[in-house]
Structure formats: C-alpha cells, structure tokens
Design a protein around this motif. Structure first.
Motif, PDB file in Angstrom:
ATOM      1  N   LEU A  18       0.976  -0.966   0.183  1.00  0.00           N
ATOM      2  CA  LEU A  18       0.018   0.067  -0.170  1.00  0.00           C
ATOM      3  C   LEU A  18       0.775   1.169  -0.080  1.00  0.00           C
ATOM      4  O   LEU A  18       0.434   2.423  -0.494  1.00  0.00           O
ATOM      5  N   ALA A  19       2.140   1.233   0.726  1.00  0.00           N
ATOM      6  CA  ALA A  19       2.941   2.494   0.536  1.00  0.00           C
ATOM      7  C   ALA A  19       3.644   2.915  -0.585  1.00  0.00           C
ATOM      8  O   ALA A  19       4.091   3.723  -0.700  1.00  0.00           O
ATOM      9  N   GLN A  20       3.373   1.726  -1.450  1.00  0.00           N
ATOM     10  CA  GLN A  20       4.051   2.020  -2.862  1.00  0.00           C
ATOM     11  C   GLN A  20       2.920   2.912  -3.844  1.00  0.00           C
ATOM     12  O   GLN A  20       3.614   2.805  -5.070  1.00  0.00           O
ATOM     13  N   LEU A  21       1.804   2.973  -3.425  1.00  0.00           N
ATOM     14  CA  LEU A  21       0.866   3.223  -4.420  1.00  0.00           C
ATOM     15  C   LEU A  21       1.047   4.976  -4.578  1.00  0.00           C
ATOM     16  O   LEU A  21       1.095   5.698  -3.648  1.00  0.00           O
ATOM     17  N   ASP A  22       1.168   5.164  -5.817  1.00  0.00           N
ATOM     18  CA  ASP A  22       1.220   6.874  -6.196  1.00  0.00           C
ATOM     19  C   ASP A  22      -0.018   7.118  -7.002  1.00  0.00           C
ATOM     20  O   ASP A  22      -0.181   6.589  -8.011  1.00  0.00           O
ATOM     21  N   PHE A  23      -0.355   8.395  -6.607  1.00  0.00           N
ATOM     22  CA  PHE A  23      -1.623   8.861  -7.319  1.00  0.00           C
ATOM     23  C   PHE A  23      -1.356   9.916  -8.278  1.00  0.00           C
ATOM     24  O   PHE A  23      -0.442  10.937  -8.131  1.00  0.00           O
ATOM     25  N   VAL A  24      -1.721   9.384  -9.623  1.00  0.00           N
ATOM     26  CA  VAL A  24      -1.169  10.174 -10.727  1.00  0.00           C
ATOM     27  C   VAL A  24      -2.576  10.859 -11.511  1.00  0.00           C
ATOM     28  O   VAL A  24      -3.903  10.398 -10.860  1.00  0.00           O
ATOM     29  N   ALA A  25      -2.454  11.473 -12.380  1.00  0.00           N
ATOM     30  CA  ALA A  25      -3.654  11.807 -13.054  1.00  0.00           C
ATOM     31  C   ALA A  25      -4.794  10.932 -13.453  1.00  0.00           C
ATOM     32  O   ALA A  25      -5.695  10.818 -13.117  1.00  0.00           O
ATOM     33  N   GLY A  26      -4.322   9.543 -13.997  1.00  0.00           N
ATOM     34  CA  GLY A  26      -5.142   8.498 -14.128  1.00  0.00           C
ATOM     35  C   GLY A  26      -6.064   8.071 -12.917  1.00  0.00           C
ATOM     36  O   GLY A  26      -7.188   7.657 -13.121  1.00  0.00           O
ATOM     37  N   ASP A  27      -5.258   8.391 -11.815  1.00  0.00           N
ATOM     38  CA  ASP A  27      -6.316   7.957 -10.333  1.00  0.00           C
ATOM     39  C   ASP A  27      -7.358   8.755 -10.365  1.00  0.00           C
ATOM     40  O   ASP A  27      -8.341   8.700  -9.858  1.00  0.00           O
ATOM     41  N   LEU A  28      -7.245  10.216 -10.726  1.00  0.00           N
ATOM     42  CA  LEU A  28      -8.122  11.200 -10.530  1.00  0.00           C
ATOM     43  C   LEU A  28      -9.314  10.762 -11.565  1.00  0.00           C
ATOM     44  O   LEU A  28     -10.479  11.174 -11.266  1.00  0.00           O
ATOM     45  N   PHE A  29      -8.914  10.382 -12.874  1.00  0.00           N
ATOM     46  CA  PHE A  29      -9.996  10.131 -13.988  1.00  0.00           C
ATOM     47  C   PHE A  29     -10.778   8.884 -13.284  1.00  0.00           C
ATOM     48  O   PHE A  29     -11.983   8.911 -13.465  1.00  0.00           O
ATOM     49  N   MET A  30     -10.143   7.776 -12.484  1.00  0.00           N
ATOM     50  CA  MET A  30     -10.849   6.726 -12.065  1.00  0.00           C
ATOM     51  C   MET A  30     -11.833   7.223 -10.976  1.00  0.00           C
ATOM     52  O   MET A  30     -12.898   6.759 -10.643  1.00  0.00           O
ATOM     53  N   LEU A  31     -11.169   8.258 -10.151  1.00  0.00           N
ATOM     54  CA  LEU A  31     -12.186   8.669  -8.909  1.00  0.00           C
ATOM     55  C   LEU A  31     -13.427   9.246  -9.540  1.00  0.00           C
ATOM     56  O   LEU A  31     -14.420   9.158  -9.240  1.00  0.00           O
ATOM     57  N   ALA A  32     -13.147  10.061 -10.623  1.00  0.00           N
ATOM     58  CA  ALA A  32     -14.310  10.645 -11.347  1.00  0.00           C
ATOM     59  C   ALA A  32     -15.468   9.566 -11.906  1.00  0.00           C
ATOM     60  O   ALA A  32     -16.578   9.831 -11.949  1.00  0.00           O
ATOM     61  N   ALA A  33     -14.698   8.734 -12.506  1.00  0.00           N
ATOM     62  CA  ALA A  33     -15.599   7.555 -13.196  1.00  0.00           C
ATOM     63  C   ALA A  33     -16.341   6.841 -12.121  1.00  0.00           C
ATOM     64  O   ALA A  33     -17.759   6.543 -12.219  1.00  0.00           O
ATOM     65  N   THR A  34     -15.748   6.730 -10.594  1.00  0.00           N
ATOM     66  CA  THR A  34     -16.410   6.163  -9.719  1.00  0.00           C
ATOM     67  C   THR A  34     -17.495   6.985  -9.152  1.00  0.00           C
ATOM     68  O   THR A  34     -18.568   6.272  -8.852  1.00  0.00           O
ATOM     69  N   ILE A  35     -17.477   8.152  -8.931  1.00  0.00           N
ATOM     70  CA  ILE A  35     -18.497   9.120  -8.494  1.00  0.00           C
ATOM     71  C   ILE A  35     -19.429   9.156  -9.699  1.00  0.00           C
ATOM     72  O   ILE A  35     -20.660   9.163  -9.247  1.00  0.00           O
ATOM     73  N   ALA A  36     -19.154   9.040 -10.767  1.00  0.00           N
ATOM     74  CA  ALA A  36     -20.267   9.155 -11.866  1.00  0.00           C
ATOM     75  C   ALA A  36     -20.992   7.958 -12.031  1.00  0.00           C
ATOM     76  O   ALA A  36     -22.424   8.136 -12.214  1.00  0.00           O
ATOM     77  N   TRP A  37     -20.425   6.913 -11.619  1.00  0.00           N
ATOM     78  CA  TRP A  37     -21.222   5.532 -11.655  1.00  0.00           C
ATOM     79  C   TRP A  37     -22.198   5.627 -10.356  1.00  0.00           C
ATOM     80  O   TRP A  37     -23.281   5.056 -10.290  1.00  0.00           O
TER      81      TRP A  37
END
Length: 302
Positions: free
Chosen positions: A156-175
């Motif tokens: 879990l400590a190796q996870l880095d949030f990039v632009a793609g993570d924000l796109f997926m966050l938006a997708a999750t909220i949309a769904w």
C-alpha cells in the motif's frame, strides 16, 4: 422481443444471476480493454463500443423509442444526465485512467464505489445509512484490497496517485450518481427504449471528446482482426447484456446491494486471467473472496 422483464415475478436465483452477470462481463471488459491499449484510443474505444451497441439495439427498440416520444420529451433532462454519467463517462474515464495509472490503483479506486454510494445516498438523496451498510462496504474494500495487494499490506505504501487515479475517481463518482438516479428517477420507459435513449444521448455528449482525441491529440486506431474482435466483444457483452442485467438488478434489489456485487469484478478478473492468460490464483484470492462474500451478505441484511 421479451427484453423487458419488468412484469415478470422476481425469483431469488434470477436476481442472483442479474447481480452477478455484470461484474463477470465487466471483468472480461477489463481484460480486453488492456489488450486494446496502444491499438485503440480510450475515448474512441468507448465511442465505437456504444455505436455498435446502439446499432444492434435499434433493430429491436427503434419502433418502441418512436412510440414513446411523449415520455422522451417529459424525461429529456434526466435522459441526458443518465446518458452522460453512464455511456459517456464511466468507461471512457476508466479506459483513459489506464493510460497513466496502474491497474492496481484503478481497481482499488473503483472498489470504493460502495462507500461513494453511501455518501451520495446520505448527502444528496437523504437516504438513511445503516451500520451494516458501512460494515459491508468496508469488508468488500478489505477483500478487494487484500487481493490486489497480494496479501502484503506493505504494498500500500508503494501506491502513487497520478492523473489516471483522478480520472478513475471521477468515473467511480459518476457511476455511483448514475445508480442512485436510476433507482430514484428512472424514466417510465420500456427497458429497450430506455437503454437506446441513453446510448444516443451518451454518444452525442461523447462526440466533442472523440474529435479532440483523434484531431487535436492526433491518436489513431491500428486496425487488425484482434481490434475487430475486441470491438465486437465490448459492443455487446459488457454493454448491452450487462447494462440490461444492471437495470433489472437495481429494480429488484435496490440501489445499494448491486454496487456491492461490483466488488466481485477483480475476483472474476483473476478467474478469467487463469483461463485466458494462464495466470493462476493464489491464496490471497481465496481470502479476498471470503471477505467480499461476507461484505455482500452483511450489506443485504434487512
């Protein structure tokens, strides 16, 4: 054509199938979506997917759509919103996320859907949240996270949030928003006509973004028999068949329980990877499956 089962008495096994089929088909969509990377631009992939689905559905639902012109006019705003959230947004954002983010990040964020559903339900739709809903959502997240982290929390400590993570966050909220609106404000239309109306509105919303991707970004499709097979799959199974099942599942089980079944998608993806890619599951897949199953059972407590 028998596509609208609104008046069919629901059965427990039938409802279970409707809840299970969408995550199974979407797991297959994730696999072929990865195969399409580098061959079909993500927004264009989503657009062609729904063009295929819409063309097939129009053969069965075209007359029904024309026959319900009055209902379409009354619910025009809601149809545009639903089409934008589902057809134009979710999968396009998911495909786009995979360009810059890792599959583990994208899937972990997607697995947070039950929590977003609870938050939206409580804040926007004033839906009461029960303790077992929260506990079930957390168990599902733990199960999915255990699978994706391969039983090693230190990952879990190796996870880095990039632009793609924000796109997926938006997708999750949309769904999550789409699911609640489908439950609370579904237009009174036969299912085939309703689905076709969503596809048409979603495609119209998608046109400017496809134009930008192919024109300004200068991306292109690398045609081959492999690409044709991928488009045929994504345009039928995870699109038409899965969405029909999702609509019926929400009508029978409510807005909350079906979203918990989405957390089965990584489990099905592991099984499909074994069958199609010769990648065998490990012990942590079993632990994750138990946690997800317990979360689903807890979430549906009455």
């Amino acid at each position: 054509m028998g596509l609208d089962s609104r008046h069919t008495p629901p059965s427990r096994w039938g409802t279970l199938f409707l809840l299970t089929f969408p995550p199974l088909s979407w797991a297959g969509n994730a696999i072929v979506g990865r195969l399409a990377a580098g061959h079909v631009p993500p927004i264009t992939l989503n657009f062609i997917r729904w063009v295929i689905a819409g063309a097939i559905l129009a053969c069965f639902a075209g007359r029904s759509l024309l026959a319900h012109r009055g209902a379409l006019q009354r619910h025009a705003v809601m149809l545009w919103v639903l089409g934008a959230l589902s057809i134009a947004s979710y999968n396009a954002l998911q495909y786009l996320a995979l360009k810059t983010s890792t599959p583990i990040n994208v899937t972990l964020i997607g697995a947070s859907t039950p929590l977003f559903l609870l938050v939206l339900g409580a804040t926007v739709f004033k839906e009461p949240v029960k303790p077992w809903h929260v506990a079930g959502a957390l168990l599902c997240l733990i199960g999915v996270g255990f699978v994706l982290l391969r039983g090693e929390p230190a990952r879990l400590a190796q996870l880095d949030f990039v632009a793609g993570d924000l796109f997926m966050l938006a997708a999750t909220i949309a769904w999550s928003g789409y699911t609640w609106l489908l439950r609370k404000h579904r237009p009174d239309l036969p299912l085939p006509a309703f689905m076709l109306a969503q596809i048409l509105t979603g495609l119209v919303v998608s046109v400017p973004f496809v134009g930008w991707e192919l024109g300004v970004a200068q991306e292109s499709i690398r045609w081959s028999w492999r690409v044709a097979a991928i488009l045929a799959y994504v345009g039928t199974v995870p699109s038409l068949l899965a969405y029909f099942s999702w609509d019926r599942a929400i009508a029978r089980a409510g807005a909350q329980l079906p979203v918990f079944f989405i957390t089965l998608t990584p489990v099905f993806a592991a099984l499909l990877s074994t069958l199609l890619l010769s990648e065998w599951p490990h012990w942590y897949h079993g632990v994750g499956l138990v946690a997800i199953g317990m979360g689903i059972l807890l979430a549906q407590k009455r």
